[in-house]
Design an enzyme around this catalytic site. Structure first.
Site, PDB file in Angstrom:
ATOM      1  N   HIS A 205       0.828  -1.205   0.000  1.00  0.00           N
ATOM      2  CA  HIS A 205       0.000   0.000   0.000  1.00  0.00           C
ATOM      3  C   HIS A 205       0.861   1.252   0.000  1.00  0.00           C
ATOM      4  O   HIS A 205       1.907   1.325   0.648  1.00  0.00           O
ATOM      5  CB  HIS A 205      -0.985   0.001   1.173  1.00  0.00           C
ATOM      6  CG  HIS A 205      -0.378   0.142   2.532  1.00  0.00           C
ATOM      7  ND1 HIS A 205      -0.195   1.369   3.131  1.00  0.00           N
ATOM      8  CD2 HIS A 205       0.058  -0.782   3.424  1.00  0.00           C
ATOM      9  CE1 HIS A 205       0.317   1.184   4.339  1.00  0.00           C
ATOM     10  NE2 HIS A 205       0.499  -0.104   4.537  1.00  0.00           N
TER      11      HIS A 205
ATOM     12  N   ASP B 237       6.297   2.550   6.219  1.00  0.00           N
ATOM     13  CA  ASP B 237       5.073   1.751   6.140  1.00  0.00           C
ATOM     14  C   ASP B 237       4.110   2.476   5.203  1.00  0.00           C
ATOM     15  O   ASP B 237       3.507   3.470   5.597  1.00  0.00           O
ATOM     16  CB  ASP B 237       4.487   1.605   7.552  1.00  0.00           C
ATOM     17  CG  ASP B 237       3.105   0.982   7.585  1.00  0.00           C
ATOM     18  OD1 ASP B 237       2.713   0.324   6.604  1.00  0.00           O
ATOM     19  OD2 ASP B 237       2.407   1.183   8.597  1.00  0.00           O
TER      20      ASP B 237
ATOM     21  N   GLU C 137      -5.237   1.073   2.732  1.00  0.00           N
ATOM     22  CA  GLU C 137      -4.867   0.063   3.730  1.00  0.00           C
ATOM     23  C   GLU C 137      -4.891   0.626   5.143  1.00  0.00           C
ATOM     24  O   GLU C 137      -5.322  -0.063   6.078  1.00  0.00           O
ATOM     25  CB  GLU C 137      -3.482  -0.496   3.407  1.00  0.00           C
ATOM     26  CG  GLU C 137      -3.132  -1.779   4.168  1.00  0.00           C
ATOM     27  CD  GLU C 137      -2.576  -1.542   5.571  1.00  0.00           C
ATOM     28  OE1 GLU C 137      -2.510  -2.513   6.352  1.00  0.00           O
ATOM     29  OE2 GLU C 137      -2.209  -0.400   5.887  1.00  0.00           O
ATOM     30  N   GLU C 138      -4.437   1.855   5.324  1.00  0.00           N
ATOM     31  CA  GLU C 138      -4.340   2.417   6.669  1.00  0.00           C
ATOM     32  C   GLU C 138      -5.709   2.638   7.324  1.00  0.00           C
ATOM     33  O   GLU C 138      -5.781   2.845   8.536  1.00  0.00           O
ATOM     34  CB  GLU C 138      -3.560   3.743   6.645  1.00  0.00           C
ATOM     35  CG  GLU C 138      -2.085   3.607   6.329  1.00  0.00           C
ATOM     36  CD  GLU C 138      -1.273   2.892   7.403  1.00  0.00           C
ATOM     37  OE1 GLU C 138      -1.858   2.474   8.430  1.00  0.00           O
ATOM     38  OE2 GLU C 138      -0.057   2.735   7.213  1.00  0.00           O
TER      39      GLU C 138
ATOM     40  N   ASP D 203       4.226  -5.874   3.531  1.00  0.00           N
ATOM     41  CA  ASP D 203       4.037  -4.760   4.454  1.00  0.00           C
ATOM     42  C   ASP D 203       5.104  -4.851   5.526  1.00  0.00           C
ATOM     43  O   ASP D 203       5.757  -5.887   5.683  1.00  0.00           O
ATOM     44  CB  ASP D 203       2.637  -4.813   5.069  1.00  0.00           C
ATOM     45  CG  ASP D 203       2.089  -3.440   5.437  1.00  0.00           C
ATOM     46  OD1 ASP D 203       2.906  -2.536   5.697  1.00  0.00           O
ATOM     47  OD2 ASP D 203       0.858  -3.287   5.482  1.00  0.00           O
TER      48      ASP D 203
ATOM     49  N   HIS E 162       4.498   3.648  12.688  1.00  0.00           N
ATOM     50  CA  HIS E 162       3.499   4.708  12.874  1.00  0.00           C
ATOM     51  C   HIS E 162       4.041   5.893  13.668  1.00  0.00           C
ATOM     52  O   HIS E 162       3.272   6.679  14.231  1.00  0.00           O
ATOM     53  CB  HIS E 162       2.208   4.163  13.500  1.00  0.00           C
ATOM     54  CG  HIS E 162       1.342   3.439  12.526  1.00  0.00           C
ATOM     55  ND1 HIS E 162       0.007   3.183  12.750  1.00  0.00           N
ATOM     56  CD2 HIS E 162       1.612   2.928  11.295  1.00  0.00           C
ATOM     57  CE1 HIS E 162      -0.503   2.539  11.710  1.00  0.00           C
ATOM     58  NE2 HIS E 162       0.459   2.371  10.819  1.00  0.00           N
TER      59      HIS E 162
END
Length: 345
Positions: free
Chosen positions: A71, A188, A222-223, A242, A322
């Protein structure tokens, strides 16, 4: 089969991805970049209805296709409201800690194509002014964007063309260090997207074909949980590419390719996961097998949507996911190499 992956292709492309804002829901610019890069490699592409890009690579044999997904959407925010003082209240896009974005530079993207810069702060940002500045809760309702324009009222902000619902992207601040680290926001999952393109570039340069048709899905939601809820027909196996997590009770390192045996959606396919472990061993690729209880992937979304597939999950080890993330060039390249071994087997 062992494939070669070019660092001087993958890492500059990764830097270009990291430098392109793409919070979930605001990915049209980066998808154009993806399509342009695919075109330069001679790879056919098309968009799905919600804006994801699907790339295809013809295989040597007929039969069900293998899907690889990664993603390109990232964490971010949107304008929730405009305050009377001329700052922006925010609403989160994706799941992150508020203290991880405090004091971060950002961009505000208006619907008519303008971009403004700003800084994300708590509403009690100074110890010289607020007695509780250190302890003040870093919650969404206590965070705001200070715009780099001479604004003092809500009307001043509206005059700039900024409105409720405009997207806010966090500056990635991407750096590739001489020691081989990649440090940035949004590794990410842009590191995995770069790894997939390293695979495609290798196929073009070396002339190899996958054993079966390969479908690459570059997803864009995706998030927020539904990136690969739809996948094209004719797929029986899917590998979500991922980031791997690093921390307590986990064995993955920044130099490893993570092979996830189970995440919050349950165990991944036993045979696929076992085969990936065997190939990592056979090709001397540093790897780790871990369990990620607070994690979901594009494969999780596809399985949850009811697709009749087998699925696995791998990716480069990433520290401080994150937040201000970091991985290594080695992990990104080796992720592409492990995928290459799988798709040519």
């Amino acid at each position: 089969m062992s494939i070669s992956v070019k660092e001087d292709y993958v890492i500059p492309f990764l830097k270009k991805l990291l430098d392109t804002p793409s919070p979930s829901g605001f990915t049209h610019n980066i998808m154009e970049l993806i399509e342009q890069e695919a075109k330069s490699l001679g790879i056919p592409s098309k968009r799905n209805a919600k804006g994801g890009v699907i790339l295809t690579l013809k295989g040597q044999h007929e039969g069900p296709a293998l899907c690889l997904s990664a993603h390109v959407d990232t964490l971010g925010a949107m304008v929730r409201s405009i305050t009377t003082e001329g700052t922006l209240a925010i609403t989160s896009v994706g799941g992150f800690m508020m203290n991880s974005i405090e004091n971060e530079y950002c961009q505000i993207h208006t619907r008519d194509g303008r971009t403004y810069t700003g800084t994300i702060l708590s509403t009690h940002p100074s110890v010289h002014v607020y007695s509780d500045a250190r302890e003040f809760p870093r919650k969404e309702k206590n965070m705001e964007v200070r715009i780099d324009e001479l604004v003092h009222t809500k009307e001043d902000v509206l005059a700039l063309g900024i409105s409720v619902g405009d997207f806010i992207s966090f500056d990635a601040r991407a750096v590739i260090t001489p020691s081989g680290f990649v440090k940035s926001r949004h590794i990410d999952d842009k590191a995995s997207v770069a790894a997939l393109f390293g695979l495609l570039e290798s196929s073009k340069r070396e002339g190899w074909k996958p054993s079966r048709d390969l479908v690459l899905l570059i997803s864009n939601y995706e998030e927020v949980g539904h990136g690969a809820a739809y996948i094209p027909d004719g797929i029986e196996e899917m590998i979500a590419v991922d980031m791997g997590c690093i921390g307590d009770d986990l064995s993955c390192k920044e130099t490893d390719v993570s092979i996830c045996a189970k995440d919050s959606s349950g165990p991944y396919d036993y045979a696929m996961t076992s085969r990936l472990i065997e190939l990592a061993k056979a090709n001397d690729i540093p790897y780790a097998v871990d369990i990620y209880p607070h994690y979901g992937s594009d494969a999780s979304a596809a399985l949850g949507a009811g697709h009749n597939i087998r699925a696995a999950l791998i990716g480069p080890g990433v520290h401080a996911s994150h937040a201000m993330e970091r991985t290594t060039v080695q992990a990104v390249l080796n992720t592409a190499k492990l995928l290459g071994a799988y798709v040519t087997a």
